[in-house]
Design a protein around this motif. Structure first.
Motif, short mmCIF file in Angstrom:
data_model
loop_
_atom_site.label_atom_id
_atom_site.label_comp_id
_atom_site.label_asym_id
_atom_site.label_seq_id
_atom_site.Cartn_x
_atom_site.Cartn_y
_atom_site.Cartn_z
N ILE A 1 0.84 -1.36 0.10
CA ILE A 1 0.18 0.08 -0.01
C ILE A 1 1.21 1.57 -0.29
N ASN A 2 1.20 1.87 -1.46
CA ASN A 2 2.02 2.84 -0.98
C ASN A 2 1.32 4.47 -1.82
N GLN A 3 2.44 5.24 -2.15
CA GLN A 3 1.52 6.63 -2.90
C GLN A 3 0.72 6.21 -4.41
N ILE A 4 2.16 5.48 -5.24
CA ILE A 4 2.09 5.84 -6.53
C ILE A 4 0.42 4.28 -7.00
N GLY A 5 0.35 3.31 -5.81
CA GLY A 5 -0.57 2.43 -5.83
C GLY A 5 -2.51 2.62 -5.98
N VAL A 6 -2.05 3.58 -4.65
CA VAL A 6 -2.97 5.18 -4.37
C VAL A 6 -3.38 5.98 -5.30
N ASP A 7 -2.32 6.64 -5.92
CA ASP A 7 -2.74 8.02 -6.88
C ASP A 7 -2.97 6.84 -8.22
N THR A 8 -2.80 5.15 -9.05
CA THR A 8 -3.18 5.11 -10.13
C THR A 8 -4.60 4.66 -9.64
N GLN A 9 -4.61 3.98 -8.56
CA GLN A 9 -6.60 3.28 -8.53
C GLN A 9 -7.51 4.57 -8.46
N ASN A 10 -6.89 6.07 -7.78
CA ASN A 10 -7.81 6.86 -7.74
C ASN A 10 -8.59 7.66 -8.86
N GLU A 11 -7.22 7.62 -9.98
CA GLU A 11 -7.39 7.64 -11.30
C GLU A 11 -8.72 7.38 -11.60
N VAL A 12 -8.02 5.52 -11.40
CA VAL A 12 -8.75 4.47 -12.07
C VAL A 12 -10.98 3.89 -11.44
N VAL A 13 -10.45 5.00 -10.34
CA VAL A 13 -12.16 4.79 -9.80
C VAL A 13 -12.94 6.26 -10.12
N LYS A 14 -12.05 7.29 -10.55
CA LYS A 14 -12.76 8.37 -10.60
C LYS A 14 -13.26 8.22 -12.82
N GLU A 15 -12.31 7.52 -13.67
CA GLU A 15 -13.39 7.29 -14.45
C GLU A 15 -13.97 5.96 -14.52
N GLU A 16 -14.52 4.94 -13.41
CA GLU A 16 -15.29 4.00 -13.85
C GLU A 16 -16.60 5.61 -12.83
N LYS A 17 -16.28 6.22 -11.86
CA LYS A 17 -17.90 7.02 -11.55
C LYS A 17 -18.12 7.84 -12.55
N ARG A 18 -17.16 7.79 -13.63
CA ARG A 18 -17.52 8.64 -14.65
C ARG A 18 -18.22 8.03 -15.80
N LEU A 19 -18.09 6.74 -16.08
CA LEU A 19 -18.11 6.19 -16.90
C LEU A 19 -19.65 5.55 -16.55
N ARG A 20 -19.89 4.68 -14.84
CA ARG A 20 -21.25 4.33 -14.60
C ARG A 20 -21.99 5.29 -13.91
N VAL A 21 -21.60 6.45 -13.75
CA VAL A 21 -22.81 7.25 -12.73
C VAL A 21 -22.81 8.48 -13.56
N ASP A 22 -21.51 10.15 -13.37
CA ASP A 22 -21.41 11.03 -14.04
C ASP A 22 -22.32 10.82 -15.90
N ASN A 23 -21.68 9.67 -16.45
CA ASN A 23 -22.63 9.77 -17.83
C ASN A 23 -23.41 9.56 -18.15
N GLN A 24 -24.60 8.84 -17.02
CA GLN A 24 -25.28 7.35 -17.46
C GLN A 24 -26.30 8.51 -17.17
N PRO A 25 -27.41 8.68 -18.09
CA PRO A 25 -28.64 9.02 -18.18
C PRO A 25 -29.58 9.13 -16.52
N TYR A 26 -30.09 9.64 -15.68
CA TYR A 26 -30.29 9.28 -14.51
C TYR A 26 -29.11 8.06 -13.44
N GLY A 27 -28.09 8.45 -13.64
CA GLY A 27 -26.85 7.73 -13.72
C GLY A 27 -26.85 8.16 -11.67
N ASN A 28 -27.56 8.99 -11.09
CA ASN A 28 -27.35 9.63 -9.61
C ASN A 28 -28.49 9.11 -8.29
#
Length: 226
Positions: A129-156
């Motif tokens: 559990i180090n900073q590079i892993g945290v930073d990398t997965q932070n971006e991955v999770v943000k992209e998942e949220k954009r794809l599955r929630v933010d950019n979906q009709p009625y996503g929220n």
């Protein structure tokens, strides 16, 4: 309708009986073994008793974040090598998170049970559990949220439903959480979350498929019982 009901009830009478062995290792890990020789594959899965409900209101999304983070690498599996190791040995794997638990699994040809158990023991006992892993997965999770929630009709809409159903209970926030909470979290907070929840006595290991139970038990004792 009556005939359909009778057929349904009759079918349930002949439901397959699933036999299994169930016990605890000395380190507290709960183990379930189900031998099924119908196909030359073996499935290993680990379920941790940690989900969104175990988070702090100002640090939501941690459990789902760890669903991703614990694929980053371990003491003996270099960063970026996890999925390569699985596919090179004919397997596939994935994970998912709910309000109540986080679940990881691998499906391998039956001759790779020892590898699967070793990989899960690495995830459990030697994660990096180090900073590079945290930073990398932070971006991955943000992209998942954009794809599955933010950019979906009625996503929220699910978020709104939960907030109206639960006013006090921790089910009131979504599993994916709030991105500003993940941004604000320190490396030490992530390390503390791992140390608290991703431990043997907070997990269940299930092995199912074509394997020898005695060999599996010996392998578990050697690999995981530490």
């Amino acid at each position: 309708m009556a005939l359909s009901t009778a057929l349904l009830l009759g079918g349930s009478t002949y439901a397959q009986k699933v036999t299994f062995d169930e016990y605890d290792l000395a380190n507290g890990l709960h183990v379930v073994l189900h031998q099924d020789n119908s196909a030359p594959v073996v499935i290993t899965s680990v379920m941790y008793h940690v989900g969104a409900k175990d988070e702090q209101p100002n640090r939501t999304g941690f459990a789902h974040f760890f669903e991703h983070l614990l694929f980053e690498g371990t003491k003996n599996i270099e960063r970026g090598e996890w999925f390569k190791l699985v596919t090179a040995n004919g397997g596939n794997n994935n994970a998912n998170t709910t309000d109540d638990r986080t679940y990881y699994y691998e499906v391998f040809p039956s001759n790779n049970l020892e590898l699967a158990l070793w990989m899960e023991s690495e995830r459990l006992m030697h994660p990096v559990i180090n900073q590079i892993g945290v930073d990398t997965q932070n971006e991955v999770v943000k992209e998942e949220k954009r794809l599955r929630v933010d950019n979906q009709p009625y996503g929220n809409i699910f978020k709104a439903v939960k907030q109206n159903m639960f006013k006090v209970h921790p089910y009131r926030w979504t599993t994916i959480g709030e991105m500003e909470h993940l941004d604000a979290a320190t490396l030490e907070e992530f390390q503390a979350f791992n140390k608290k929840f991703y431990i043997p006595n907070n997990a269940v290991l299930v092995v199912a498929g074509q394997f020898d139970k005695d060999s599996a038990k010996n392998g578990l004792k050697n690999i995981l019982d530490q």
